[in-house]
Structures are given as structure tokens and as C-alpha cells.
Design a protein around this motif. Structure first.
Motif, PDB file in Angstrom:
ATOM      1  N   LEU A 125      64.516 136.772 -36.914  1.00  0.00           N
ATOM      2  CA  LEU A 125      65.344 137.954 -36.663  1.00  0.00           C
ATOM      3  C   LEU A 125      66.037 137.852 -35.311  1.00  0.00           C
ATOM      4  CD1 LEU A 125      63.086 140.844 -37.979  1.00  0.00           C
ATOM      5  CD2 LEU A 125      65.280 140.147 -38.909  1.00  0.00           C
ATOM      6  N   GLU A 128      68.785 135.531 -35.862  1.00  0.00           N
ATOM      7  CA  GLU A 128      69.825 136.234 -36.628  1.00  0.00           C
ATOM      8  C   GLU A 128      70.535 137.254 -35.752  1.00  0.00           C
ATOM      9  OE1 GLU A 128      67.908 137.859 -40.066  1.00  0.00           O
ATOM     10  OE2 GLU A 128      67.728 135.906 -41.048  1.00  0.00           O
ATOM     11  N   LEU A 129      69.754 137.959 -34.915  1.00  0.00           N
ATOM     12  CA  LEU A 129      70.353 138.942 -34.011  1.00  0.00           C
ATOM     13  C   LEU A 129      71.297 138.258 -33.033  1.00  0.00           C
ATOM     14  CD1 LEU A 129      70.418 141.908 -33.023  1.00  0.00           C
ATOM     15  CD2 LEU A 129      68.506 141.345 -31.518  1.00  0.00           C
ATOM     16  N   GLU A 131      72.782 135.403 -33.530  1.00  0.00           N
ATOM     17  CA  GLU A 131      73.946 134.978 -34.321  1.00  0.00           C
ATOM     18  C   GLU A 131      74.846 136.165 -34.617  1.00  0.00           C
ATOM     19  OE1 GLU A 131      76.554 132.493 -36.057  1.00  0.00           O
ATOM     20  OE2 GLU A 131      74.787 131.931 -34.881  1.00  0.00           O
ATOM     21  N   SER A 132      74.179 137.324 -34.942  1.00  0.00           N
ATOM     22  CA  SER A 132      74.935 138.545 -35.229  1.00  0.00           C
ATOM     23  C   SER A 132      75.730 138.970 -33.999  1.00  0.00           C
ATOM     24  CB  SER A 132      73.959 139.648 -35.649  1.00  0.00           C
ATOM     25  OG  SER A 132      74.619 140.875 -35.760  1.00  0.00           O
ATOM     26  N   ARG A 133      75.138 138.854 -32.828  1.00  0.00           N
ATOM     27  CA  ARG A 133      75.849 139.193 -31.590  1.00  0.00           C
ATOM     28  C   ARG A 133      77.018 138.242 -31.368  1.00  0.00           C
ATOM     29  NH1 ARG A 133      70.665 140.621 -27.864  1.00  0.00           N
ATOM     30  NH2 ARG A 133      70.395 142.759 -28.579  1.00  0.00           N
ATOM     31  N   ARG A 134      76.756 136.962 -31.653  1.00  0.00           N
ATOM     32  CA  ARG A 134      77.840 135.986 -31.519  1.00  0.00           C
ATOM     33  C   ARG A 134      78.983 136.332 -32.472  1.00  0.00           C
ATOM     34  NH1 ARG A 134      74.002 130.705 -31.387  1.00  0.00           N
ATOM     35  NH2 ARG A 134      73.344 130.866 -29.222  1.00  0.00           N
ATOM     36  N   VAL A 135      78.583 136.701 -33.720  1.00  0.00           N
ATOM     37  CA  VAL A 135      79.593 137.082 -34.717  1.00  0.00           C
ATOM     38  C   VAL A 135      80.332 138.317 -34.231  1.00  0.00           C
ATOM     39  CG1 VAL A 135      79.902 137.994 -37.055  1.00  0.00           C
ATOM     40  CG2 VAL A 135      78.438 135.994 -36.685  1.00  0.00           C
ATOM     41  N   GLU A 136      79.533 139.308 -33.701  1.00  0.00           N
ATOM     42  CA  GLU A 136      80.168 140.531 -33.172  1.00  0.00           C
ATOM     43  C   GLU A 136      81.141 140.179 -32.048  1.00  0.00           C
ATOM     44  OE1 GLU A 136      77.196 143.308 -31.935  1.00  0.00           O
ATOM     45  OE2 GLU A 136      76.531 143.713 -33.984  1.00  0.00           O
TER      46      GLU A 136
END
Length: 188
Positions: A125, A128-129, A131-136
Motif C-alpha cells: 500500500l 501504491e500510495l 505511485e499514486s502520489r507520483r501519478v497525482e
């Protein structure tokens, strides 16, 4: 003969006196022995009495010791029974504690496995978080780019319209000039 008789009489008197003294001594000795015998019998009776008293005391003491011994044996038997029950209870408690310990060990092992899975899940997680921040961040960058692109498009559009307007004006001028020049040439 009188002398003989007198001598015999004196001897007889001496013998009687000696016999009497001997009799007195014997009588005194017999009396002393009878007194000793009486004292001895009294001592014997006293000793018999003491022996009987000791025998009674001994019998009573033996009976008391036997009673105490029996009571002690009963007490020991009772304590042994109680200790046996306690040992059985303790054995059951130990068995239960061992089972509980085994169960707790299994639960602890399961909890450790779950904790490891949870740690792995948290790590996943976290990744993923991240990665999610990078995506954001990428999306934010893209939005910024889109915004910049939209602004650039709007500027280009404005410039294009201004250029078209300018071009239209220039064409109009050229057409007017051309028409004016053509008109001049036709007049001539």
C-alpha cells in the motif's frame, strides 16, 4: 565334792549365763532379722505397688501412643488423599496450561504470519500510495500542461484571429487598391 559341785555349779551358771546371753543375742538378732524381713516385705509391697503403677502407666502410655499413632496415621492418610487430589488438580491445571500454551503459541504464530502479511500489505500500500502520489503529481503536471496548452491555444487562437483580421484588413486594402487601380486603368 562340794568344791566340785560348786565348780560345776559355777560352770553351769557361767554356761547358763553364756547361753542366756547367747539366747539374748540370738533373740536380738532374730528380732532384727524379723524387723528387716518386715521392712523387706513392706519394701516388696511398695515395689509391687510401684511396679503395678508403672505397668498401669505403661499400659496407659502405650494405649495413648497407639491412639496418637492411629490419629497420626489417619491424619497422614487424609493428608495423602488431599495431596493426591491436589496433585491431580495441579496435573489437570498443568495439562490445561500446556494446551493453552500450545494454543497461544499457534495463535501467536498465526498473529505473526498475519502481522507479516499486514506488513507486506502496508509495504504494498505504501508503494501504491507512493505511485499514486507520483501519478497525482503527473496528473497535476498534466493539468498544468493542459492549462498552459489551453492558454497557449487561446493565445494562438487570439493571435490567429488577430492575424486573420489583419490579413482581412490587408486584403481589403489590397482589393480596394487593386479595384481603385483597375478603375483608374479603365478610366484611361
Amino acid at each position: 565334792a562340794n568344791e566340785k559341785k560348786s565348780l560345776l555349779s559355777t560352770e553351769l551358771d557361767d554356761t547358763k549365763k553364756a547361753a542366756s546371753q547367747q539366747h539374748e543375742r540370738l533373740h536380738t538378732k532374730i528380732s532384727s532379722l524379723e524387723a528387716d524381713l518386715l521392712e523387706s516385705r513392706q519394701e516388696e509391697e511398695r515395689l509391687d505397688s510401684a511396679v503395678k503403677l508403672l505397668e498401669c502407666s505403661h499400659t496407659a502410655a502405650l494405649a495413648r501412643l497407639e491412639d496418637e499413632n492411629n490419629a497420626a496415621i489417619d491424619d497422614l492418610v487424609s493428608k495423602k488423599r488431599e495431596m493426591t487430589q491436589r496433585i491431580e488438580i495441579l496435573s489437570t491445571d498443568i495439562e490445561f496450561a500446556n494446551e493453552k500454551s500450545s494454543s497461544l503459541s499457534t495463535e501467536l504464530e498465526d498473529a505473526n504470519k498475519a502481522a507479516r502479511k499486514f506488513s507486506s500489505s502496508i509495504a504494498i500500500l505504501g508503494a501504491e500510495l507512493l505511485e499514486s502520489r507520483r501519478v497525482e503529481e503527473r496528473l497535476a503536471s498534466m493539468k498544468t500542461l493542459e492549462s498552459s496548452h489551453a492558454e497557449a491555444l487561446a493565445r494562438v487562437e487570439d493571435e490567429k484571429e488577430a492575424a486573420i483580421q489583419d490579413l482581412g484588413n490587408k486584403l481589403d486594402d489590397i482589393v480596394e487598391k487593386s479595384l481603385g487601380a483597375m478603375g483608374e486603368q479603365l478610366k484611361r
